[in-house]
Write an enzyme that holds these catalytic residues in place. Structure first.
Site, PDB file in Angstrom:
ATOM      1  CD  GLU A 156      43.943  -4.343  16.873  1.00  0.00           C
ATOM      2  OE1 GLU A 156      43.525  -4.301  18.039  1.00  0.00           O
ATOM      3  OE2 GLU A 156      43.194  -4.495  15.896  1.00  0.00           O
ATOM      4  CG  ASN A 198      48.108  -7.948  12.071  1.00  0.00           C
ATOM      5  OD1 ASN A 198      48.296  -7.823  10.864  1.00  0.00           O
ATOM      6  ND2 ASN A 198      46.901  -8.141  12.585  1.00  0.00           N
ATOM      7  CG  HIS A 234      39.253  -4.533   9.834  1.00  0.00           C
ATOM      8  ND1 HIS A 234      38.593  -5.672   9.436  1.00  0.00           N
ATOM      9  CD2 HIS A 234      40.217  -4.927  10.693  1.00  0.00           C
ATOM     10  CE1 HIS A 234      39.115  -6.718  10.045  1.00  0.00           C
ATOM     11  NE2 HIS A 234      40.115  -6.299  10.808  1.00  0.00           N
ATOM     12  CD  GLU A 265      42.824  -8.666  11.404  1.00  0.00           C
ATOM     13  OE1 GLU A 265      41.792  -8.084  11.770  1.00  0.00           O
ATOM     14  OE2 GLU A 265      43.741  -8.974  12.198  1.00  0.00           O
ATOM     15  CG  ASP A 267      36.244  -6.576   7.171  1.00  0.00           C
ATOM     16  OD1 ASP A 267      36.693  -5.413   7.328  1.00  0.00           O
ATOM     17  OD2 ASP A 267      35.907  -7.298   8.125  1.00  0.00           O
TER      18      ASP A 267
END
Ligand code: XIL
Length: 348
Positions: A156, A198, A234, A265, A267
């Site tokens: 990030e 990332n 996400h 990641e 979800d």
């Protein structure tokens, strides 16, 4: 699986051609299919569940060939006191992975969050901060040299809209070249490890994703040892949009530059209680994303951020949302699980 084996799998995948299609038709576990499609299919792992829950351990080892520590390789765990390292929980996870022939991806070597107070509030000169960063990365990555195949090196780096660098202790003390330095230090500590930048974006992809693609290509062009770009995914219905063709275009731009694209990641937090329509939407996006990854020559890592609604960060982080993962609290597959399975089984 070490870094060289990951690379070898890539070569096999390119050469596999039609025989893959025959093999995958007979397989019913995610892991079996992922192995046959040469995809590193990973999940974030909750170390407490790993220690305490037999069914969690069993599904984890059956269904995934890659594990990612959800928390235990972050700075607040690994260097809680300056110069004092704690590898015990990370070693547990790596031991489990090795016992079950799974690869490991570590996260994160430089980030704005989950830093110990001494790091977050310390006033460091540029040189001192560089020494702290070098020592941490050399010690942690060195400890797992040959055993952790991939790392999120910088996590990030951009602010929410992607307009500027995100504030963190490294940006404050060192400046933006902390990013180059972190990659260099990780490469020095394990020259075979795959090293990723990332981050996440709201619209996928959007202007922030393009900036991340450009950043990764610029790092590579300048000789910084970067393997690729990880995108977190996400996802939230009504907030996130996903344009698979445009994601494929990002993958292509990175491929042209010799870089990987990793889904790191995945979800999808749903308003609770989750409606059948939202669960179907979740499945469509999960399956579509896996298909997009499988169609790109440079996407071979797909990580879900937890594989069961029993252990997911979403309800704690976003009140009123949950049901974000691919299996329910009993570890029974949800439609998103089946969609990923079918995408893996489909002809490439
Ligand atoms: C999250 C974990 O899932 C939580 O358990 C923890 O409290 C906070 O961090 N982006 C990342 C991950 O890169 O490391 C975050 O993981 C989720 C968002």
């Amino acid at each position: 699986m070490g870094g060289s084996e990951l690379r070898a799998r890539r070569v096999v995948r390119l050469a596999a051609g039609m025989s893959t299609v025959v093999l995958v038709a007979s397989c019913s576990s995610l892991r079996g299919l992922a192995d046959q499609r040469d995809i590193a299919l990973g999940t974030a792992v909750d170390n407490q569940a790993l220690a305490q829950e037999d069914d969690y351990r069993q599904v984890l080892a059956n269904e995934f060939n890659l594990v990612v520590p959800e928390n235990v390789m972050k700075w607040d765990t690994t260097e809680p006191v300056r110069g004092q390292f704690n590898f015990a929980p990370g070693d547990e996870l790596v031991g489990f992975a090795e016992a079950h022939d799974m690869a490991v991806k570590g996260t994160a070597l430089a980030w704005w969050f989950q830093n110990p107070p001494w790091l977050e509030t310390g006033q460091f000169s540029r040189d001192e901060a560089i020494d702290i960063l070098r020592n941490h990365i050399h010690t942690l990555v060195g400890h797992y040299r040959g055993r952790v195949a991939e790392w999120d090196v910088v996590n990030e780096p951009l602010d929410l809209g992607g307009d500027d660098y995100r504030d963190n202790p490294w940006l404050r003390a060192i400046g933006p070249d902390y990013i180059d330095l972190a990659f260099q230090f990780a490469h020095e500590a394990d020259p075979d490890a795959e090293l990723f930048l990332n981050d996440f974006d709201g619209p996928l992809p959007g202007p922030k994703s393009q900036r991340l693609v450009d950043m990764a290509i610029d790092l590579k062009d300048r000789g910084v040892p970067i393997t690729g770009l990880g995108m977190q995914f996400h996802v939230f219905p009504g907030i996130t949009s996903i344009d698979f063709d445009a994601i494929a275009e990002d993958m292509r731009q990175l491929d042209d530059a010799g870089l990987e694209y990793a889904i790191t990641e995945w979800d999808m937090g749903l308003p609770l209680p989750a409606s059948p329509a939202d669960l179907e939407h979740q499945a469509e996006l999960a399956g579509g994303l896996m298909t997009t990854c499988l169609q790109a020559p440079n996407c071979d890592t797909f990580v879900v951020w937890g594989f069961t609604d029993r252990h997911s960060w979403i309800p704690g982080a976003i009140p009123g949302y949950g049901a974000a993962t691919i299996s329910d609290e009993q570890l029974d597959p949800k439609p998103a699980w089946t969609a990923i399975l079918e995408a893996l089984r489909a002809e490439g």
